[in-house]
Scaffold this motif. Structure first.
Motif, PDB file in Angstrom:
ATOM      1  N   GLY A  18      -7.834  -0.616  -2.782  1.00 30.07           N
ATOM      2  CA  GLY A  18      -6.425  -0.808  -3.142  1.00 30.07           C
ATOM      3  C   GLY A  18      -5.515  -0.546  -1.953  1.00 30.07           C
ATOM      4  O   GLY A  18      -4.576  -1.304  -1.695  1.00 30.07           O
ATOM      5  N   HIS A  19      -5.820   0.507  -1.211  1.00 27.15           N
ATOM      6  CA  HIS A  19      -5.016   0.818  -0.029  1.00 27.15           C
ATOM      7  C   HIS A  19      -5.104  -0.314   0.991  1.00 27.15           C
ATOM      8  O   HIS A  19      -4.090  -0.739   1.560  1.00 27.15           O
ATOM      9  N   LEU A  20      -6.317  -0.819   1.204  1.00 27.20           N
ATOM     10  CA  LEU A  20      -6.491  -1.925   2.152  1.00 27.20           C
ATOM     11  C   LEU A  20      -5.741  -3.176   1.672  1.00 27.20           C
ATOM     12  O   LEU A  20      -5.139  -3.889   2.471  1.00 27.20           O
ATOM     13  N   ARG A  21      -5.788  -3.433   0.358  1.00 25.40           N
ATOM     14  CA  ARG A  21      -5.109  -4.627  -0.154  1.00 25.40           C
ATOM     15  C   ARG A  21      -3.607  -4.550   0.139  1.00 25.40           C
ATOM     16  O   ARG A  21      -2.982  -5.538   0.520  1.00 25.40           O
ATOM     17  N   ARG A  22      -3.040  -3.356   0.001  1.00 22.54           N
ATOM     18  CA  ARG A  22      -1.595  -3.228   0.194  1.00 22.54           C
ATOM     19  C   ARG A  22      -1.196  -3.021   1.658  1.00 22.54           C
ATOM     20  O   ARG A  22      -0.124  -3.432   2.070  1.00 22.54           O
ATOM     21  N   GLN A  23      -2.073  -2.367   2.445  1.00 23.12           N
ATOM     22  CA  GLN A  23      -1.635  -1.869   3.747  1.00 23.12           C
ATOM     23  C   GLN A  23      -2.343  -2.465   4.958  1.00 23.12           C
ATOM     24  O   GLN A  23      -1.922  -2.194   6.079  1.00 23.12           O
ATOM     25  N   ALA A  24      -3.461  -3.193   4.734  1.00 25.79           N
ATOM     26  CA  ALA A  24      -4.262  -3.633   5.878  1.00 25.79           C
ATOM     27  C   ALA A  24      -3.406  -4.461   6.832  1.00 25.79           C
ATOM     28  O   ALA A  24      -2.494  -5.154   6.389  1.00 25.79           O
ATOM     29  N   PRO A  25      -3.707  -4.449   8.169  1.00 22.64           N
ATOM     30  CA  PRO A  25      -4.792  -3.685   8.784  1.00 22.64           C
ATOM     31  C   PRO A  25      -4.462  -2.195   8.886  1.00 22.64           C
ATOM     32  O   PRO A  25      -3.326  -1.827   9.150  1.00 22.64           O
TER      33      PRO A  25
END
Lengths: 396, 396
Positions: free
Chosen positions: A21-28
């Protein structure tokens, strides 16, 4: 009062879901950023990221970030291994949308028909043909299909059967089971859900109001239905029969509705009701008829703008019932309503403010969907990805 | 899509909440039974139970259980150290209820008045006097007051201010702040909430339908409001303005409502509307007037049973709007509606079945509350206990 406790399998899944979830919102982002963003310790993040790299759900980029100490490798979601397919059945036709696990669209097809009169068997056969072609396309891109979800404008029970879809003339159609049988792919899970419930999921994940805890999306292309997010989660109810605002009785002894009652919101303000009022009938080509309606509205044709203002007033009263009960942050006009939003919104806003008990409509704003033609299949691709977003990795 | 992750403080609180919740539902039970019921390991349960014993939130009974191996000591909730106080303001008067942490009622008082015309200042002064007396009584039983929650028939914002309570004639009253100031006890947290939201909490925790994931409680003693449990949790909405079904417009150009609109459910089917229709006016003693109404209804007085059948029909349409949107397992008739349930339910059921789109009203049943006069203050005692039920121990 939840009885949920934290055993080790649950914790692993919860944490894996949090990392994704964090990667979906914040990546890279770096492993350290994931750790600070999720509250997990770095060893846990490193271990989970290792699993995700192994499964090609995450990949390292060439970018690095250099705050203090040695440069940190940045991570992004990897969509190269898996995808899901979202389908939609509506009075305007069939839609398929394929989306990989990084959120990239792989395919998006629409075909007209087979028409409301075709009946469920022909429609499901046509849908299966579309789905098979979508599976092939996904597979030839080197990805595995993790699941298929189909959205339909009607009551869908927990088994994926359509109990009633008045706008399609369907009653008691085992949609999920028949589509799965027609596909003959037991390795690919198939689910079915209400179109508006899937549409609001797309808004909640990908729209301008992504992440809003209390959100409603209203569509009226076939019937009138509301998709509802409450407290950050899709509303499900006891048996799945939620969001049926279309049969709110606004005018006792009003016009006859497809459900057999009188004066329902759907009979007054659905797209078919608006088209019938303006043109006297529904064409064989409802898409063309809608395009014409929009053109006439934009040209300030009084017959059309009057009809839209009246529909907007009725929609405002229906939305007020939702707002009085649920106090959402926003109600999103989906489907054709989004395309007609400029003409509908003033009348909606006026009726909403008059009929809502909380001041300023409880802070609720009316906005047009960013996905007027793809919210349902886009939400369906997300729904089909549920096991993964809940932290369960695909079988190896 | 939750971003909630599992760090150590959270896990401890989550697990403590799970142990307390298990004891609330299942006590007396052994540490081993708690472990198997919550999925926690025995060492964790033993450690948490140790904390709870230290704080006198749990106690060991003399009973033992002997399956295999040595006898297991059974545990129950201990209510000897702490209690909370629930208050209610309604058109019928003020109520106070004290409940210890084992769920036992310590006190339950009702006083008539000060009446709708008294205004908020006098009412809050009278409520504070009642609350002070309740605090003394709880303290002289040797318990500490963990918190006070007050329920009021109106829109209550997140700060505990009453934005609008049409039935009381209140607008923009900082209830929580003024009650806290009048009490002068900064060590006791005070909160305020909508009466129906607190009432449904009592049903969800202590009623015959305890634990149902999707539940609605409808009250009409002052205005008409719905308390709503969705997915096992109280519905809160964006700003807290939820459950306002009373201002659903059922009859365009119908009778004038206290809110200034016409044809609202509240103007057609609240207790004051029913009493006014039958008696032409609201007495100085609404409790006596209600008792008379019930007696006449039970004696099959046609003027009364006709009025109740008509109110039931309108309530059925209001409930249908809720059922079409939320698909709850049950709608509970609370307050005076519970006392009149035998006379209201046939007409409610008929209208509900006609106006609900899902077959068999989506499986929703209409039931009378088991707490017709205490649901709100009982729910308020539970609300005041929220920090503890979420796993945060009282400060030492």
């Amino acid at each position: 009062m939840s009885t949920q406790t934290a055993d080790h399998t649950d914790i692993r899944a919860t944490n894996l879901a949090a990392v994704l979830g964090h990667l979906r919102r914040q990546a890279p982002c770096s492993r350290a950023a994931i750790a600070s963003g999720t509250g997990l310790n770095k060893a846990t993040v490193t271990s989970i990221v290792g699993d995700l790299l192994d499964r090609r759900l995450v990949r390292e980029t060439q970018q690095t970030q250099n705050h203090v100490g040695r440069p940190a490798t940045l991570l992004v979601l990897d969509g190269s291994a898996y995808a899901t397919i979202g389908l939609e059945i509506s009075a305007r036709g069939l839609t398929a949308l394929g989306c990989d696990t990084a959120g990239e669209q792989i395919l998006r097809w629409h075909r007209a028909g087979p028409g409301v009169d075709a009946g469920p068997a022909k429609t499901i056969a046509a849908l299966a043909a579309l789905a098979r072609r979508a599976i092939s396309t996904v597979q030839s891109s080197g990805r595995r299909v993790l699941g298929i979800t189909v959205g339909v404008p009607g009551l869908v029970n927990r088994e994926g059967s359509v109990v009633l879809a008045a706008g399609l003339g369907w009653r008691d159609v085992p949609l999920r089971a028949e589509l799965a049988a027609a596909l003959g792919r037991p390795d690919i899970p198939v689910t079915a859900d209400n179109d508006a419930s899937l549409g609001v999921l797309a808004e909640h994940l990908y729209g301008p109001l992504a992440g809003a805890a209390n959100l409603v999306q209203l569509t009226g292309d076939t019937g009138v239905g509301a998709g509802i997010i409450v407290d950050g989660r899709p509303l499900q109810g006891n048996l799945g029969y939620v969001g049926e605002i279309g049969h709110l009785r606004l005018i006792p002894d009003g016009p006859l509705c497809g459900c057999g009652r009188r004066g329902c919101l759907e009979a007054l303000a659905s797209l078919p009701a608006i088209l019938t009022r303006v043109d006297g009938t529904i064409d064989d080509d409802p898409q063309h008829q809608l395009d014409t309606l929009i053109r006439r509205a934009d040209a300030a044709d009084a017959a059309v703008t009057d009809a839209l203002a009246e529909a907007g007033m009725h929609l405002g009263h229906g939305i007020a019932a939702i707002v009085n009960l649920l106090n959402p942050e926003a109600v999103i006009l989906g489907g054709a309503y989004a395309l007609l939003a400029d003409h509908l919104t003033p009348a909606i806003d006026k009726a909403l403010r008059e009929a809502t008990i909380a001041p300023d409509a409880g802070g609720c704003t009316i906005v047009a969907s960013a996905f007027p033609s793809t919210a349902t299949p886009l939400g369906a691709t997300a729904q089909a990805l549920t096991p993964l977003t809940q932290g369960r990795l695909p079988a190896g």
